[in-house]
Write a protein that holds these residues in place. Structure first.
Motif, mmCIF file in Angstrom:
data_model
loop_
_atom_site.group_PDB
_atom_site.id
_atom_site.type_symbol
_atom_site.label_atom_id
_atom_site.label_comp_id
_atom_site.label_asym_id
_atom_site.label_seq_id
_atom_site.Cartn_x
_atom_site.Cartn_y
_atom_site.Cartn_z
ATOM 1 N N ARG A 1 0.821 -1.215 0.000
ATOM 2 C CA ARG A 1 0.000 0.000 0.000
ATOM 3 C C ARG A 1 0.854 1.265 0.000
ATOM 4 N N ALA A 2 2.171 1.117 0.004
ATOM 5 C CA ALA A 2 3.047 2.289 0.039
ATOM 6 C C ALA A 2 3.376 2.750 -1.378
ATOM 7 N N VAL B 1 5.007 6.289 -16.800
ATOM 8 C CA VAL B 1 5.044 5.563 -15.534
ATOM 9 C C VAL B 1 3.767 5.867 -14.771
ATOM 10 N N ASN B 2 3.097 4.834 -14.251
ATOM 11 C CA ASN B 2 1.979 5.099 -13.339
ATOM 12 C C ASN B 2 2.533 5.781 -12.086
ATOM 13 N N ASN B 3 1.810 6.800 -11.624
ATOM 14 C CA ASN B 3 2.246 7.549 -10.450
ATOM 15 C C ASN B 3 1.348 7.199 -9.267
ATOM 16 N N PRO B 4 1.806 6.285 -8.384
ATOM 17 C CA PRO B 4 0.913 5.827 -7.311
ATOM 18 C C PRO B 4 0.535 6.932 -6.333
ATOM 19 N N MET B 5 1.241 8.070 -6.385
ATOM 20 C CA MET B 5 0.939 9.146 -5.441
ATOM 21 C C MET B 5 -0.288 9.956 -5.849
ATOM 22 N N LEU C 1 -4.035 9.729 3.061
ATOM 23 C CA LEU C 1 -5.253 9.431 2.313
ATOM 24 C C LEU C 1 -5.126 8.033 1.729
ATOM 25 N N GLU C 2 -6.256 7.452 1.416
ATOM 26 C CA GLU C 2 -6.238 6.177 0.726
ATOM 27 C C GLU C 2 -6.999 6.346 -0.582
ATOM 28 N N SER C 3 -6.344 5.983 -1.686
ATOM 29 C CA SER C 3 -6.994 6.067 -2.985
ATOM 30 C C SER C 3 -6.548 4.872 -3.807
ATOM 31 N N MET C 4 -7.475 4.136 -4.364
ATOM 32 C CA MET C 4 -7.178 2.938 -5.155
ATOM 33 C C MET C 4 -6.195 2.034 -4.398
ATOM 34 N N LYS C 5 -6.445 1.837 -3.101
ATOM 35 C CA LYS C 5 -5.665 0.941 -2.239
ATOM 36 C C LYS C 5 -4.226 1.401 -1.998
ATOM 37 N N MET C 6 -3.944 2.651 -2.297
ATOM 38 C CA MET C 6 -2.609 3.188 -2.017
ATOM 39 C C MET C 6 -2.719 4.183 -0.880
#
Lengths: 519, 69
Positions: free
Chosen positions: A286-287, A331-335, B31-36
């Motif tokens: 989840r990080a 690149v997908n940006n998970p932030m 925050l949590e968004s799309m499991k992140m």
């Protein structure tokens, strides 16, 4: 000594009159508004001494009874050839100091010289617009003594054609309305200056007349709207010099036309202080990680040029070099939104794919894709059509494509990272996880009855999820499908090899694109 | 200074309390968004003047999370 001194004097006099532009007052106002004068802009854009005007003497003369030139208003636009890093381009530059940059309504008829757009197509060289003009003006109706049909497509047809022949860049350096506002968007890349650049079909007075709403020009069409919300403009620049530097940089990655491949530059290794890719993905699923860290570790040092950093932020995209060869990279940006593909990110990726395909750049894709963005906002925005457009762009593209599955690859959003035809290669990192949907959440939907019927539904759900996660190892997939898994630190070497191999195909793909480029 | 949510998300954890002094870059909430899990950090140094959200609350882009004074 010939007998042409009178005529040569007139030529010099007319060149001087053109150089006066909108006169000292107009030029002073331009400077007060924090803007450069059109000639200064061109000087800064092109290599020193390389500018050669096209249609330099255009304008409207006023003549006395004996036919002598009494007064002169130049056209509110300067066109010409110039060189950028030694390569020839065509420049058109609007001039707000002349009649607010508006078209004069004069001209037309037999014997007209070609438009600058036609020159760029014929010469097969990039087309750069420096926009600072407001389109048509009602004043011209009075000068003509009539109105006219809005047949701007007589010219704009060439702006449309350009997009499938040569690189086109627009810079918005003032308040740009009417046809010039569309010119801003009829480009492969565009930039606007912070505070001095605005774009709208009609400015605040037109908005007030049409809708009764009072709104300032910056609030209506400034960079906050267009580089963050609408995505109409890719990048914002703090100054005109910065905007010009971005234009030159963008063009450095592209060939002069679709008929050539991009130039290779001096190869360079990635930055010495780049992260170790083996450590970049966190153990906690989840990080987040920083998308820019992955790019820096993969591409030649200082070679990444980001496009639209403020829009569709769930995906980081741009141009870069690998072993000297220009590439597109995403690149997908998970932030942002966990890296999900929302309408904005989908749009941005579609444009990058089309750009790479049109100008023969391999695409490097680093995927950490949770899927298409879910939720009511995403439905309102039309996520399914954006997804369908993205899939069409993927399938119709031909340029060599290299994907690294960095982490997640889920659902139909994940599908958009795969092309089952043409030169396509996919590596997975050991941190990869994939499926037709995410196990967490997916389990709740697929096993709903079983979970609801259990004495302890939460415990049941956890048990099912644990069972599914055990079979989610990428190595189980590799056993069955042959999917290659590599150490992340090997990715640079794999990309260097792939991009070199891509050159033979790219050379074969030059020429008009099978799919016309759409902005 | 108002700190707004940059995306649609759920508040996962609030890490500060009203009155806390924070430095620029300190984490305010997650925050949590799309499991992140996505950190929201203080853009400037300041004191937490008010907190408008609590854990599990859904927020939209542009919603106020925290005010720094």
């Amino acid at each position: 000594m010939g007998g042409w001194s009178v005529q040569l004097d007139e030529l010099r006099r007319r060149i001087d009159l053109v150089a006066e532009r909108g006169g000292p007052e107009g030029i002073a106002r331009q400077r007060r508004n924090g803007k450069l004068v059109v000639t200064e802009r061109i000087e800064r854009l092109v290599d020193p001494g390389s500018f050669e005007a096209l249609g330099q003497l255009r304008g409207q003369g006023v003549y006395d009874e004996r036919g002598g030139l009494e007064g002169f208003t130049p056209l509110a636009q300067i066109d010409g050839f110039g060189r950028i890093d030694g390569r020839k381009v065509v420049v058109m530059a609007g001039d707000f100091t002349v009649r607010g940059g508006s078209a004069s309504g004069a001209g037309g008829g037999l014997g007209q010289e070609p438009l600058p757009q036609e020159r760029a197509i014929q010469w097969r060289i990039p087309y750069v617009r420096l926009l600072d003009s407001a389109g048509g003006s009602v004043r011209s109706f009075e000068e003509l003594g009539r109105t006219y049909l809005p047949d701007g497509n007589v010219w704009t047809q060439y702006d449309v054609d350009l997009l499938s022949v040569v690189p086109v860049v627009s810079a918005v350096l003032g308040s740009v309305a009417g046809l010039p506002a569309l010119h801003a968007a009829l480009a492969h890349f565009n930039v606007m200056t912070r505070d001095t650049g605005q774009v709208f079909p009609g400015g605040p007075p037109v908005v007030r007349e049409a809708t009764g709403v009072e709104i300032g020009k910056e609030e209506l069409g400034g960079h906050q709207i267009h580089t963050r919300v609408s995505g109409v403009i890719d990048n914002v620049a703090g100054s005109e010099d910065e905007a010009i530097a971005m234009i030159r940089r963008f063009l450095s990655y592209l060939p002069s036309s679709v008929h050539e491949v991009p130039e290779r530059h001096e190869p360079r290794p990635p930055a010495a202080d780049a992260v170790d890719l083996d450590d970049v993905v966190p153990r906690n699923p989840r990080a987040t990680f920083r998308s820019h860290d992955l790019i820096t570790a993969l591409v030649d040092e200082d070679s990444f040029f980001e496009i639209a950093p403020g829009y569709g932020r769930a995906r980081t995209v741009g141009l870069a070099r690998i072993d000297g060869y220009p590439v597109g990279i995403m690149v997908n940006n998970p932030m942002h939104l966990g890296g999900a593909t929302d309408v904005a990110a989908g749009d941005k990726v579609t444009r990058l794919i089309n750009l790479c395909d049109t100008f023969h750049l391999p695409l490097i894709d680093l995927a950490d894709e949770p899927g298409l963005m879910v939720g009511l906002d995403s439905e309102r925005a039309g996520i399914e059509r954006a997804g369908a457009r993205l899939i069409c762009a993927v399938i119709d593209s031909r340029m060599p494509w290299l994907t690294f599955v960095v982490r997640r690859l889920y659902g139909v959003g994940g599908q958009a990272h795969h092309r089952p035809r043409g030169m396509y290669r996919r590596y997975a990192w050991p941190s990869a996880a994939w499926g037709s949907m995410h196990i967490l959440g997916g389990a709740a939907a697929a096993y709903r009855r079983e979970i609801e019927a259990a004495d302890d539904p939460e415990a049941k759900r956890a048990e099912i999820e644990a069972r599914l996660l055990r079979i989610a190892s990428p190595f189980r997939t590799a056993e069955a499908t042959g999917q290659d898994i590599i150490a992340p630190s090997r990715s640079r070497a794999a990309a260097v090899e792939f991009v070199a191999d891509a050159q033979r195909l790219l050379a074969d793909q030059v020429g008009p694109p099978p799919n016309r480029y759409r902005p | 200074m108002i700190v707004m949510s940059e995306m649609a998300a759920q508040v996962w954890r609030v890490l500060v309390e009203v009155g806390d002094e924070v430095a620029a870059g300190d984490r305010l909430l997650i925050l949590e968004s799309m499991k992140m899990e996505i950190d929201v950090v203080a853009p400037v140094a300041g004191r937490v003047g008010r907190i408008d959200v609590e854990p599990e609350q859904a927020v939209d882009e542009g919603d106020v999370l925290v005010e720094l004074v």
